[in-house]
Design an enzyme around this catalytic site. Structure first.
Site, PDB file in Angstrom:
ATOM      1  N   THR A 249       0.821  -1.208   0.000  1.00  0.00           N
ATOM      2  CA  THR A 249       0.000   0.000   0.000  1.00  0.00           C
ATOM      3  C   THR A 249       0.859   1.264   0.000  1.00  0.00           C
ATOM      4  O   THR A 249       0.698   2.135  -0.852  1.00  0.00           O
ATOM      5  CB  THR A 249      -0.876   0.023   1.275  1.00  0.00           C
ATOM      6  OG1 THR A 249      -1.454  -1.274   1.419  1.00  0.00           O
ATOM      7  CG2 THR A 249      -1.973   1.049   1.170  1.00  0.00           C
ATOM      8  N   VAL A 250       1.785   1.356   0.958  1.00  0.00           N
ATOM      9  CA  VAL A 250       2.584   2.581   1.068  1.00  0.00           C
ATOM     10  C   VAL A 250       3.598   2.662  -0.070  1.00  0.00           C
ATOM     11  O   VAL A 250       3.843   3.742  -0.622  1.00  0.00           O
ATOM     12  CB  VAL A 250       3.288   2.662   2.442  1.00  0.00           C
ATOM     13  CG1 VAL A 250       4.140   3.920   2.530  1.00  0.00           C
ATOM     14  CG2 VAL A 250       2.256   2.650   3.566  1.00  0.00           C
TER      15      VAL A 250
ATOM     16  N   LYS B 165       8.360   1.646  12.216  1.00  0.00           N
ATOM     17  CA  LYS B 165       8.449   2.019  13.637  1.00  0.00           C
ATOM     18  C   LYS B 165       8.943   0.861  14.492  1.00  0.00           C
ATOM     19  O   LYS B 165       9.625   1.062  15.485  1.00  0.00           O
ATOM     20  CB  LYS B 165       7.102   2.492  14.154  1.00  0.00           C
ATOM     21  CG  LYS B 165       6.011   1.441  14.055  1.00  0.00           C
ATOM     22  CD  LYS B 165       4.629   2.049  13.989  1.00  0.00           C
ATOM     23  CE  LYS B 165       3.636   1.122  13.347  1.00  0.00           C
ATOM     24  NZ  LYS B 165       3.597   1.201  11.875  1.00  0.00           N
TER      25      LYS B 165
ATOM     26  N   GLY C  26       1.605   8.847  10.412  1.00  0.00           N
ATOM     27  CA  GLY C  26       1.308   8.834   8.976  1.00  0.00           C
ATOM     28  C   GLY C  26       1.864  10.056   8.284  1.00  0.00           C
ATOM     29  O   GLY C  26       3.063  10.324   8.332  1.00  0.00           O
TER      30      GLY C  26
ATOM     31  N   GLU D 270      -6.798  -4.956  11.998  1.00  0.00           N
ATOM     32  CA  GLU D 270      -6.208  -6.172  11.443  1.00  0.00           C
ATOM     33  C   GLU D 270      -6.949  -7.403  11.946  1.00  0.00           C
ATOM     34  O   GLU D 270      -7.605  -7.364  12.993  1.00  0.00           O
ATOM     35  CB  GLU D 270      -4.741  -6.299  11.906  1.00  0.00           C
ATOM     36  CG  GLU D 270      -3.876  -5.106  11.653  1.00  0.00           C
ATOM     37  CD  GLU D 270      -3.230  -5.140  10.272  1.00  0.00           C
ATOM     38  OE1 GLU D 270      -3.279  -6.186   9.609  1.00  0.00           O
ATOM     39  OE2 GLU D 270      -2.699  -4.093   9.865  1.00  0.00           O
TER      40      GLU D 270
ATOM     41  N   ASP E  96       1.803  -0.943  19.246  1.00  0.00           N
ATOM     42  CA  ASP E  96       2.101   0.002  18.167  1.00  0.00           C
ATOM     43  C   ASP E  96       2.341   1.410  18.727  1.00  0.00           C
ATOM     44  O   ASP E  96       3.304   2.086  18.364  1.00  0.00           O
ATOM     45  CB  ASP E  96       0.923   0.003  17.174  1.00  0.00           C
ATOM     46  CG  ASP E  96       1.048   1.071  16.112  1.00  0.00           C
ATOM     47  OD1 ASP E  96       1.781   0.844  15.132  1.00  0.00           O
ATOM     48  OD2 ASP E  96       0.404   2.133  16.252  1.00  0.00           O
TER      49      ASP E  96
ATOM     50  N   LYS F 278       5.794   3.914  18.847  1.00  0.00           N
ATOM     51  CA  LYS F 278       5.795   5.289  18.350  1.00  0.00           C
ATOM     52  C   LYS F 278       6.211   6.290  19.430  1.00  0.00           C
ATOM     53  O   LYS F 278       6.987   7.213  19.169  1.00  0.00           O
ATOM     54  CB  LYS F 278       4.411   5.636  17.793  1.00  0.00           C
ATOM     55  CG  LYS F 278       4.107   4.878  16.488  1.00  0.00           C
ATOM     56  CD  LYS F 278       2.638   5.017  16.096  1.00  0.00           C
ATOM     57  CE  LYS F 278       2.354   4.334  14.772  1.00  0.00           C
ATOM     58  NZ  LYS F 278       0.893   4.219  14.516  1.00  0.00           N
TER      59      LYS F 278
ATOM     60  N   GLY G 131      -2.696   5.128   6.121  1.00  0.00           N
ATOM     61  CA  GLY G 131      -3.218   5.183   4.763  1.00  0.00           C
ATOM     62  C   GLY G 131      -2.102   5.414   3.767  1.00  0.00           C
ATOM     63  O   GLY G 131      -1.060   6.001   4.088  1.00  0.00           O
TER      64      GLY G 131
END
Lengths: 436, 436
Positions: B12-13, B102, B131, B187, B198, B202, B305
């Site tokens: 995706t990224v 990350k 993001g 997920e 997560d 970060k 996204g």
């Protein structure tokens, strides 16, 4: 290695800047290498809130910007002159420049950046918009990979403070302004703030960075908050809006074979309560950026004050010092492409008539049957469709009618208003605001 | 001049990144000089949403990171391995690295940055947190002149989406999670998000940048949102709060002669409704930074996204390319002091018992007289003073009592809870949350 700073001005922001530079502990280690070498002031004998040796104070500002020892000139005088001339002279002597002066940059960007590019020096201005909020550097360094669609900002703390108090207290503009002046939140002459001049300077700078072209300040439409009534704030509230002074720069939809055009404008605006800008209160500023593919991002913080503004000033100094350290032999062989300002062309600004937006309007009319019908007909004749019509009450003998339109071309809306003004039943248009 | 990019991963990224690089019109002019030179994928024949010549695709990722032609390696594989090894090998071959990973950075920062500093290359990670929101670069380049006091972030979009829906719908965690999984917002295995792993990665990264020291990930306290009940959200609402999963890094008050200590922690938190973080809803992220002298600033946007994350990735590439253009002869003689990561020491992390905060607790008790008195006595014994006590209703035979404390040392509060648990009248402590 140390970098010698020539500071022009030791007022509020100058003092804040000196305080950071003189107390490097707990900050980025590079702050230790920044030396206040000379400080230009009007009156050397004036008592100061910051401990600076009298020996580095001088009233000869020209001597600072021409001193071969000075690496970076920090202009915190404000106003157009002598700030502009000193900036240009500093550049001519190959000094890098850091300034918080939105008025000079928004008017003389061409002259200043042409000179800077020719001499291979940087002119940095993080503090010119949004006080301490990092917005100039993100626009230059992080957001530039996007196609920016729009920037919408609350960039004037004084007017946001006044509007917030009007909203919270149901008070009138004049009363809150008077109190804000007493409290030091508004100047004795509040024109630059309340008439939108300050915000116009700032959105011209932001638009230039976001859209990669120069902006003619005289093409920036601006309208202040002096005509916003307590009644409007109250009706807006009932309709689900708050009123904010917004500064907007936005790409116009591009017709085929037409050159790109921008809207650049400042005016009080009804902002839907759920919009992130709606909750920005008091002296806080926020800049809301929309781009492809990043979507929406917003930057929020104190838009003025010694501390926040000084933070922005010193971050610019630090960025210049970092580049100088990286390239080892100044002057830099090439200017850093994200920090330099190299665009040459002027952005084309669309006339306000071409703007497509929603409007809020408040009419005072006779209390006769069919008035709403007449309004509706006049709007319909110009293709203006209405989202809501509220007969809200009476002001003396007159009925008060508030309408919110759907999106309409401003030119068409103004034509409908001209027709409405000529209706016998209509006394006056008490207010007229755009809706985000 | 063109810069050759070796892209690892075309998910995706990766696809979003390629789309920006392949359509430079309307972006910063320097984007035109970025060339996708090689792309490492698992399956060359897989249909792609982006037009990339098959000839530059390869399944041999090692060949990319060792290719003498490649200037910048962009790691978008995710996961620990082979990402970590490929990053290290790229550095060993003097490639600059851009990563959105990350997990790797929060665990292997020491190894990676030591190697990068030795080889004189940059490792950039704007996309690893928040993001598209510019937060890493502002922390490095603009906010570093401040003494940072605290960073408080909503940095996980999945949990913020779940909490927002629980709040709007009065729904239970499990129901919203199941629906979020169907809609692709969570997920299939949601552990990393809902248990706070997560967010811990970060905040470890943000803390390291803000406080200029390394962070041991295993010292970051984290607690997820699985135990937050619909009842808690509803009581919080009545008390003037919303519940958010916050990631916090904060300087502890310094006692004389004591070393500086940080709190670094992730947990669901009651946030006062008027706090700027309270209105950050759905998949949006926001990072709230407090420093001296800047005061409060906040950065807001989509935390995930393809588009937003790719914007961050390409901005990092652009920053590296800019430095390379500025210094003319790569490898850079000196690393840019704001973009390189040079700190070596580890921050000292305070134990959670030392945290001073307000608490919210919900007790289930027998409906006998004097229960509130017993609770009050136990709290009082440990010096816990109460801001509000609400007997909220009944759950079957049991009475429900909600308390909010004033600031209290967490260790003392836990001792009071131990005492309370032993009271005959107390059935259970149904929930326990911290208050911002």
């Amino acid at each position: 290695m140390s970098f010698k700073i020539g500071l022009l001005g030791l007022g509020t922001v100058g003092t804040g800047t000196a305080e950071i530079l003189l107390s490097p502990e707990g900050r980025h280690p590079l702050v230790q290498e920044l030396e206040i070498y000379r400080v230009g002031v009007r009156d050397i004998s004036k008592p100061r809130d910051v401990q600076i040796s009298k020996e580095i104070l001088t009233t000869d500002l020209e001597a600072i910007v021409t001193d071969p020892e000075v690496d970076i000139v920090v202009e915190l005088l404000g106003g157009l002159e002598p700030a502009r001339s000193l900036i240009l002279k500093a550049i001519a002597h190959r000094k890098h420049v850091v300034t918080a002066n939105k008025a000079v940059i928004s008017r003389f960007a061409e002259e200043i950046y042409d000179a800077a590019n020719e001499k291979g020096v940087y002119v940095m201005l993080e503090a010119a918009v949004g006080g301490g909020i990092p917005i100039i550097q993100p626009l230059k360094q992080t957001l530039g990979v996007n196609r920016i669609q729009a920037i919408t900002g609350i960039v004037n703390g004084t007017t946001n403070y006044i509007l917030t108090r009007m909203q919270n207290e149901g008070a009138d503009f004049a009363d809150v302004l008077a109190d804000a002046q007493k409290l030091g939140y508004a100047e004795a002459d509040p024109t630059a703030d309340v008439e939108g001049f300050d915000a116009a300077d700032k959105i011209a700078i932001l638009a230039s960075l976001a859209f990669g072209g120069r902006i003619k300040l005289e093409e920036v439409y601006h309208e202040g908050i002096t005509k916003v009534g307590a009644a409007d704030i109250s009706y807006a509230e009932k309709l689900g809006f708050v009123i904010k002074l917004l500064a907007v720069a936005k790409q116009m939809p591009v017709a085929s074979n037409q050159p790109e055009q921008l809207q650049v404008r400042v005016h009080p605006t009804l902002v839907p309560k759920q919009h992130p800008l709606a909750s920005v209160s008091g002296v806080y500023n926020a800049i809301f950026v929309e781009g492809d593919p990043i979507g929406q991002v917003m930057f929020y913080g104190r838009g003025a004050g010694a501390g926040p503004t000084a933070s922005a000033v010193v971050s610019d100094i630090l960025n210049i010092a970092s580049i100088l350290k990286t390239v080892s032999q100044p002057p830099t062989p090439n200017l850093h492409p994200l920090l330099a300002c190299t665009h040459q062309h002027y952005c084309q600004i669309a006339p306000m008539d071409e703007l497509v937006t929603r409007f809020y309007a408040r009419f005072l009319t006779n209390d006769s049957p069919g008035v709403i019908g007449h309004l509706g007909t006049s709007f319909g004749n110009q293709g203006v469709s209405l989202e809501s019509v509220v007969q809200t009450g009476f002001q003396g003998e007159l009925a008060e009618i508030v309408v919110v339109t759907h999106d309409v071309r401003e030119g068409n809306f103004r034509q409908a208003l001209a027709e409405i003004r000529s209706l016998d039943a209509v006394d006056s248009i008490a207010s007229l605001l755009r809706v985000l």
